[in-house]
Design a protein around this motif. Sequence first.
Motif, PDB file in Angstrom:
ATOM      1  N   ASN A  52       0.830  -1.201   0.000  1.00 19.26           N
ATOM      2  CA  ASN A  52       0.000   0.000   0.000  1.00 19.26           C
ATOM      3  C   ASN A  52       0.868   1.257   0.000  1.00 19.26           C
ATOM      4  O   ASN A  52       2.100   1.180   0.083  1.00 19.26           O
ATOM      5  CB  ASN A  52      -0.967  -0.019   1.183  1.00 19.26           C
ATOM      6  CG  ASN A  52      -0.271   0.172   2.524  1.00 19.26           C
ATOM      7  OD1 ASN A  52       0.915  -0.092   2.675  1.00 19.26           O
ATOM      8  ND2 ASN A  52      -1.024   0.633   3.513  1.00 19.26           N
ATOM      9  N   THR A 101      -5.837   1.530  -5.860  1.00 19.02           N
ATOM     10  CA  THR A 101      -6.451   0.586  -4.927  1.00 19.02           C
ATOM     11  C   THR A 101      -5.445  -0.466  -4.525  1.00 19.02           C
ATOM     12  O   THR A 101      -4.781  -1.058  -5.379  1.00 19.02           O
ATOM     13  CB  THR A 101      -7.663  -0.098  -5.569  1.00 19.02           C
ATOM     14  OG1 THR A 101      -8.573   0.905  -6.025  1.00 19.02           O
ATOM     15  CG2 THR A 101      -8.372  -1.000  -4.567  1.00 19.02           C
ATOM     16  N   THR A 104      -5.315  -5.389  -5.164  1.00 17.76           N
ATOM     17  CA  THR A 104      -6.021  -5.845  -6.340  1.00 17.76           C
ATOM     18  C   THR A 104      -5.048  -6.630  -7.214  1.00 17.76           C
ATOM     19  O   THR A 104      -3.933  -6.192  -7.459  1.00 17.76           O
ATOM     20  CB  THR A 104      -6.645  -4.677  -7.127  1.00 17.76           C
ATOM     21  OG1 THR A 104      -7.244  -5.185  -8.312  1.00 17.76           O
ATOM     22  CG2 THR A 104      -5.613  -3.622  -7.492  1.00 17.76           C
ATOM     23  N   ASN A 109      -6.660  -3.293 -13.298  1.00 19.50           N
ATOM     24  CA  ASN A 109      -6.894  -2.291 -12.266  1.00 19.50           C
ATOM     25  C   ASN A 109      -5.683  -1.404 -12.021  1.00 19.50           C
ATOM     26  O   ASN A 109      -5.751  -0.488 -11.204  1.00 19.50           O
ATOM     27  CB  ASN A 109      -7.296  -2.957 -10.951  1.00 19.50           C
ATOM     28  CG  ASN A 109      -8.693  -3.552 -11.004  1.00 19.50           C
ATOM     29  OD1 ASN A 109      -9.491  -3.177 -11.855  1.00 19.50           O
ATOM     30  ND2 ASN A 109      -8.976  -4.494 -10.116  1.00 19.50           N
TER      31      ASN A 109
END
Length: 123
Positions: A52, A101, A104, A109
């Motif tokens: 992240n 995001t 994923t 994406n």
Amino acid sequence: QVQLVESGGGLVQDGGSLRLSCAASGLTFSSYAMAWFRQAPGKEREFVAAINGRGDLTYYADSVKGRFTISRANAKNTVYLQMSSLKPEDTAVYYCAAATTFRTVRPGNYKYWGQGTQVTVSS
């Protein structure tokens, strides 16, 4: 203009290690989740690992869990993939990618992609 530039690929023996780097520019790096994918000849591109934006959450494909480690240095706009206990089946072109995001696994994406770096593991 966003650029992701991978480096660190090469030829390594079965059981060896490599560290891949991906340098990003043209984007607010810490706002993006980063991931590594790989694609072997004749196969679809597959998810390897993701991290992240803050760098405190990671996610791995089962095939690399315990052998690969993804990390990032936001001050350097760089994401890394430390690969250990490499196997011949890890041979592929490795790509880094950026998404808004986290966690994923679908390539569709991911908004930005690097050009890839070849990793070859010899038996």
